[in-house]
Design a protein around this motif. Sequence first.
Motif, PDB file in Angstrom:
ATOM      1  N   GLY A 164     -19.748   5.153  10.842  1.00 25.25           N
ATOM      2  CA  GLY A 164     -18.385   4.767  10.537  1.00 25.25           C
ATOM      3  C   GLY A 164     -18.273   3.463   9.768  1.00 25.25           C
ATOM      4  O   GLY A 164     -19.192   2.651   9.720  1.00 25.25           O
ATOM      5  N   ARG A 165     -17.086   3.298   9.178  1.00 24.34           N
ATOM      6  CA  ARG A 165     -16.793   2.089   8.419  1.00 24.34           C
ATOM      7  C   ARG A 165     -15.280   1.917   8.419  1.00 24.34           C
ATOM      8  O   ARG A 165     -14.540   2.880   8.351  1.00 24.34           O
ATOM      9  CB  ARG A 165     -17.328   2.247   6.999  1.00 24.34           C
ATOM     10  N   ILE A 166     -14.831   0.679   8.504  1.00 23.33           N
ATOM     11  CA  ILE A 166     -13.413   0.371   8.401  1.00 23.33           C
ATOM     12  C   ILE A 166     -13.228  -0.557   7.213  1.00 23.33           C
ATOM     13  O   ILE A 166     -13.927  -1.566   7.087  1.00 23.33           O
ATOM     14  CB  ILE A 166     -12.878  -0.314   9.681  1.00 23.33           C
ATOM     15  N   THR A 167     -12.291  -0.198   6.332  1.00 20.01           N
ATOM     16  CA  THR A 167     -11.934  -1.056   5.209  1.00 20.01           C
ATOM     17  C   THR A 167     -10.587  -1.686   5.526  1.00 20.01           C
ATOM     18  O   THR A 167      -9.603  -0.988   5.754  1.00 20.01           O
ATOM     19  CB  THR A 167     -11.845  -0.245   3.906  1.00 20.01           C
ATOM     20  N   VAL A 168     -10.560  -3.012   5.553  1.00 22.50           N
ATOM     21  CA  VAL A 168      -9.355  -3.762   5.901  1.00 22.50           C
ATOM     22  C   VAL A 168      -8.801  -4.411   4.645  1.00 22.50           C
ATOM     23  O   VAL A 168      -9.523  -5.085   3.919  1.00 22.50           O
ATOM     24  CB  VAL A 168      -9.678  -4.853   6.952  1.00 22.50           C
ATOM     25  N   GLN A 169      -7.506  -4.182   4.382  1.00 25.49           N
ATOM     26  CA  GLN A 169      -6.831  -4.850   3.268  1.00 25.49           C
ATOM     27  C   GLN A 169      -6.232  -6.143   3.800  1.00 25.49           C
ATOM     28  O   GLN A 169      -5.381  -6.127   4.684  1.00 25.49           O
ATOM     29  CB  GLN A 169      -5.731  -3.956   2.697  1.00 25.49           C
ATOM     30  N   LEU A 170      -6.709  -7.254   3.258  1.00 27.47           N
ATOM     31  CA  LEU A 170      -6.323  -8.566   3.770  1.00 27.47           C
ATOM     32  C   LEU A 170      -5.040  -9.064   3.120  1.00 27.47           C
ATOM     33  O   LEU A 170      -4.692  -8.677   2.008  1.00 27.47           O
ATOM     34  CB  LEU A 170      -7.462  -9.555   3.522  1.00 27.47           C
ATOM     35  N   GLN A 171      -4.357  -9.937   3.830  1.00 27.58           N
ATOM     36  CA  GLN A 171      -3.092 -10.472   3.355  1.00 27.58           C
ATOM     37  C   GLN A 171      -3.173 -11.974   3.089  1.00 27.58           C
ATOM     38  O   GLN A 171      -2.277 -12.549   2.509  1.00 27.58           O
ATOM     39  CB  GLN A 171      -2.029 -10.190   4.417  1.00 27.58           C
ATOM     40  N   GLY A 172      -4.233 -12.618   3.535  1.00 27.18           N
ATOM     41  CA  GLY A 172      -4.374 -14.053   3.337  1.00 27.18           C
ATOM     42  C   GLY A 172      -3.706 -14.880   4.421  1.00 27.18           C
ATOM     43  O   GLY A 172      -3.410 -16.051   4.222  1.00 27.18           O
ATOM     44  N   LEU A 231     -16.000  -3.355   7.442  1.00 28.28           N
ATOM     45  CA  LEU A 231     -16.537  -3.583   8.780  1.00 28.28           C
ATOM     46  C   LEU A 231     -17.406  -2.405   9.181  1.00 28.28           C
ATOM     47  O   LEU A 231     -16.990  -1.255   9.072  1.00 28.28           O
ATOM     48  CB  LEU A 231     -15.397  -3.749   9.781  1.00 28.28           C
ATOM     49  N   GLN A 232     -18.604  -2.726   9.658  1.00 30.02           N
ATOM     50  CA  GLN A 232     -19.516  -1.684  10.087  1.00 30.02           C
ATOM     51  C   GLN A 232     -20.510  -2.266  11.064  1.00 30.02           C
ATOM     52  O   GLN A 232     -20.979  -3.375  10.805  1.00 30.02           O
ATOM     53  CB  GLN A 232     -20.245  -1.118   8.871  1.00 30.02           C
ATOM     54  N   PRO A 233     -20.870  -1.708  12.161  1.00 33.38           N
ATOM     55  CA  PRO A 233     -20.387  -0.479  12.793  1.00 33.38           C
ATOM     56  C   PRO A 233     -18.989  -0.677  13.371  1.00 33.38           C
ATOM     57  O   PRO A 233     -18.484  -1.799  13.407  1.00 33.38           O
ATOM     58  CB  PRO A 233     -21.411  -0.236  13.894  1.00 33.38           C
ATOM     59  N   ILE A 234     -18.399   0.410  13.849  1.00 32.36           N
ATOM     60  CA  ILE A 234     -17.022   0.342  14.323  1.00 32.36           C
ATOM     61  C   ILE A 234     -16.922   0.825  15.761  1.00 32.36           C
ATOM     62  O   ILE A 234     -17.874   1.392  16.303  1.00 32.36           O
ATOM     63  CB  ILE A 234     -16.088   1.188  13.432  1.00 32.36           C
ATOM     64  N   SER A 235     -15.774   0.570  16.373  1.00 33.59           N
ATOM     65  CA  SER A 235     -15.496   1.065  17.722  1.00 33.59           C
ATOM     66  C   SER A 235     -14.003   1.316  17.839  1.00 33.59           C
ATOM     67  O   SER A 235     -13.208   0.867  17.011  1.00 33.59           O
ATOM     68  CB  SER A 235     -15.957   0.049  18.772  1.00 33.59           C
ATOM     69  N   THR A 236     -13.607   2.011  18.876  1.00 30.66           N
ATOM     70  CA  THR A 236     -12.188   2.288  19.086  1.00 30.66           C
ATOM     71  C   THR A 236     -11.442   1.017  19.472  1.00 30.66           C
ATOM     72  O   THR A 236     -10.271   0.856  19.117  1.00 30.66           O
ATOM     73  CB  THR A 236     -11.996   3.346  20.181  1.00 30.66           C
TER      74      THR A 236
END
Length: 181
Positions: free
Chosen positions: A110-118, A78-83
Amino acid sequence: MGLYMEFTINSLHFPKFQGLFCNFISILIGRNCESFHSLTAAAAREREREREMGRRILNEALRTIVNAERRGKATANLQPISTVMASFLQIMKFRGYIKDFQVFDPHRVGRITVQLQGRVNDCKALTYRQDIKAKDIEEYRIRTLPTRQWGYVVITTPNGVLDHEEAIKQNVGGQVLGYFH
Protein backbone atom coordinates in the motif's frame (compact mmCIF):
# COMPACT_ATOMS: atom_id res chain seq x y z
CA MET A 1 -0.97 -23.74 20.26
CA GLY A 2 -3.41 -20.85 19.64
CA LEU A 3 -5.94 -22.28 22.07
CA TYR A 4 -3.19 -22.82 24.62
CA MET A 5 -2.04 -19.19 24.36
CA GLU A 6 -5.64 -17.96 24.62
CA PHE A 7 -6.13 -19.84 27.89
CA THR A 8 -2.83 -18.70 29.35
CA ILE A 9 -3.49 -15.01 28.77
CA ASN A 10 -7.03 -15.18 30.13
CA SER A 11 -5.99 -17.14 33.23
CA LEU A 12 -3.52 -14.45 34.32
CA HIS A 13 -6.38 -12.08 35.06
CA PHE A 14 -7.43 -14.32 37.94
CA PRO A 15 -4.35 -14.99 40.09
CA LYS A 16 -6.42 -17.04 42.52
CA PHE A 17 -6.99 -19.67 39.84
CA GLN A 18 -3.58 -19.37 38.21
CA GLY A 19 -1.98 -22.21 40.17
CA LEU A 20 -4.93 -24.53 39.63
CA PHE A 21 -5.05 -23.71 35.95
CA CYS A 22 -1.28 -24.16 35.63
CA ASN A 23 -1.47 -27.63 37.15
CA PHE A 24 -4.37 -28.55 34.89
CA ILE A 25 -2.56 -27.40 31.74
CA SER A 26 0.72 -29.06 32.77
CA ILE A 27 -1.10 -32.37 33.17
CA LEU A 28 -3.00 -31.84 29.93
CA ILE A 29 -0.03 -31.03 27.70
CA GLY A 30 2.80 -32.57 29.71
CA ARG A 31 4.83 -29.42 30.41
CA ASN A 32 5.82 -27.89 33.70
CA CYS A 33 4.59 -24.52 34.99
CA GLU A 34 7.85 -22.67 34.29
CA SER A 35 7.47 -23.19 30.55
CA PHE A 36 3.80 -22.23 30.90
CA HIS A 37 4.65 -18.84 32.42
CA SER A 38 7.50 -18.18 29.99
CA LEU A 39 5.12 -18.73 27.07
CA THR A 40 2.61 -16.22 28.45
CA ALA A 41 5.33 -13.61 29.01
CA ALA A 42 6.69 -14.18 25.50
CA ALA A 43 3.22 -13.76 23.99
CA ALA A 44 2.70 -10.50 25.91
CA ARG A 45 6.09 -9.17 24.75
CA GLU A 46 5.30 -10.10 21.14
CA ARG A 47 1.93 -8.30 21.24
CA GLU A 48 3.56 -5.19 22.72
CA ARG A 49 6.30 -5.28 20.04
CA GLU A 50 3.66 -5.47 17.27
CA ARG A 51 1.71 -2.56 18.77
CA GLU A 52 4.89 -0.48 19.09
CA MET A 53 5.82 -1.26 15.49
CA GLY A 54 2.48 0.11 14.29
CA ARG A 55 3.05 3.30 16.24
CA ARG A 56 6.53 3.64 14.74
CA ILE A 57 5.08 3.34 11.24
CA LEU A 58 2.55 6.08 12.07
CA ASN A 59 5.28 8.31 13.52
CA GLU A 60 7.49 7.91 10.43
CA ALA A 61 4.55 8.78 8.17
CA LEU A 62 3.72 11.90 10.16
CA ARG A 63 7.35 13.01 10.15
CA THR A 64 7.35 12.54 6.36
CA ILE A 65 4.39 14.94 6.14
CA VAL A 66 6.15 17.52 8.32
CA ASN A 67 9.38 17.28 6.32
CA ALA A 68 7.51 17.66 3.01
CA GLU A 69 5.65 20.69 4.40
CA ARG A 70 8.93 22.33 5.48
CA ARG A 71 10.42 21.76 2.03
CA GLY A 72 7.35 23.33 0.41
CA LYS A 73 6.25 20.22 -1.49
CA ALA A 74 2.68 19.79 -2.71
CA THR A 75 2.39 16.07 -1.95
CA ALA A 76 3.86 13.44 0.35
CA ASN A 77 3.97 9.69 -0.27
CA LEU A 78 3.54 7.48 2.79
CA GLN A 79 4.53 3.84 2.81
CA PRO A 80 3.83 1.35 4.49
CA ILE A 81 0.30 2.18 5.56
CA SER A 82 -2.23 1.16 8.21
CA THR A 83 -5.89 1.76 8.94
CA VAL A 84 -4.97 3.87 11.96
CA MET A 85 -2.88 6.08 9.70
CA ALA A 86 -5.85 6.55 7.37
CA SER A 87 -8.05 7.48 10.36
CA PHE A 88 -5.43 9.99 11.58
CA LEU A 89 -5.27 11.56 8.11
CA GLN A 90 -9.07 11.68 7.93
CA ILE A 91 -9.11 13.80 11.11
CA MET A 92 -6.38 16.06 9.68
CA LYS A 93 -8.43 16.50 6.50
CA PHE A 94 -11.65 17.20 8.42
CA ARG A 95 -9.89 19.87 10.50
CA GLY A 96 -8.36 21.51 7.40
CA TYR A 97 -4.69 20.66 7.88
CA ILE A 98 -4.36 18.67 4.63
CA LYS A 99 -6.32 18.98 1.37
CA ASP A 100 -6.92 15.34 0.58
CA PHE A 101 -5.35 11.90 0.59
CA GLN A 102 -5.69 8.80 -1.55
CA VAL A 103 -5.01 5.20 -0.55
CA PHE A 104 -3.52 2.97 -3.25
CA ASP A 105 -3.66 -0.84 -2.99
CA PRO A 106 -4.44 -1.16 0.74
CA HIS A 107 -4.42 -4.99 0.70
CA ARG A 108 -0.76 -5.31 -0.19
CA VAL A 109 2.04 -3.04 0.99
CA GLY A 110 0.00 0.00 0.00
CA ARG A 111 0.76 3.67 -0.40
CA ILE A 112 -0.98 6.87 0.62
CA THR A 113 -0.52 10.09 -1.33
CA VAL A 114 -1.28 13.17 0.76
CA GLN A 115 -1.99 16.56 -0.84
CA LEU A 116 -0.51 19.15 1.49
CA GLN A 117 -1.93 22.56 2.26
CA GLY A 118 1.04 24.20 3.98
CA ARG A 119 -0.66 24.40 7.36
CA VAL A 120 1.05 21.65 9.41
CA ASN A 121 3.71 23.01 11.76
CA ASP A 122 4.34 19.83 13.73
CA CYS A 123 2.79 16.40 13.79
CA LYS A 124 3.90 13.50 15.98
CA ALA A 125 2.72 10.08 17.08
CA LEU A 126 3.45 8.74 20.54
CA THR A 127 5.41 5.50 20.31
CA TYR A 128 4.45 4.52 23.84
CA ARG A 129 1.01 3.75 25.23
CA GLN A 130 -0.61 6.54 27.18
CA ASP A 131 -4.09 5.99 28.55
CA ILE A 132 -6.21 9.06 29.15
CA LYS A 133 -9.57 9.48 30.86
CA ALA A 134 -12.29 11.67 29.41
CA LYS A 135 -12.00 14.19 32.24
CA ASP A 136 -8.21 14.55 31.74
CA ILE A 137 -8.24 15.22 27.98
CA GLU A 138 -8.41 19.02 28.22
CA GLU A 139 -5.52 19.14 30.71
CA TYR A 140 -3.43 16.87 28.47
CA ARG A 141 -4.18 19.08 25.44
CA ILE A 142 -3.06 22.21 27.28
CA ARG A 143 0.15 20.49 28.36
CA THR A 144 0.98 19.02 24.94
CA LEU A 145 -0.01 21.65 22.39
CA PRO A 146 1.91 24.95 22.17
CA THR A 147 -1.17 27.19 22.23
CA ARG A 148 -4.84 26.98 23.14
CA GLN A 149 -6.02 28.37 19.81
CA TRP A 150 -5.10 25.59 17.38
CA GLY A 151 -3.97 22.00 17.19
CA TYR A 152 -5.58 18.68 18.00
CA VAL A 153 -4.76 15.61 20.06
CA VAL A 154 -5.80 12.36 18.38
CA ILE A 155 -7.12 9.60 20.64
CA THR A 156 -8.14 6.04 19.86
CA THR A 157 -11.35 5.31 21.78
CA PRO A 158 -13.99 2.58 21.87
CA ASN A 159 -15.97 4.83 19.47
CA GLY A 160 -13.09 4.92 16.96
CA VAL A 161 -10.21 7.31 16.35
CA LEU A 162 -11.29 10.80 17.44
CA ASP A 163 -9.74 14.20 18.03
CA HIS A 164 -9.87 15.67 21.52
CA GLU A 165 -12.93 17.83 20.82
CA GLU A 166 -15.02 14.89 19.65
CA ALA A 167 -13.79 12.72 22.54
CA ILE A 168 -14.83 15.40 25.06
CA LYS A 169 -18.19 15.82 23.31
CA GLN A 170 -18.82 12.04 23.44
CA ASN A 171 -17.30 11.79 26.95
CA VAL A 172 -14.96 8.90 26.11
CA GLY A 173 -11.32 8.30 26.95
CA GLY A 174 -8.76 6.03 25.35
CA GLN A 175 -5.14 5.96 24.30
CA VAL A 176 -3.35 8.97 22.85
CA LEU A 177 -2.11 8.30 19.31
CA GLY A 178 -0.50 11.64 18.65
CA TYR A 179 -1.10 15.29 17.91
CA PHE A 180 -0.83 17.87 15.16
CA HIS A 181 -0.78 21.65 15.03
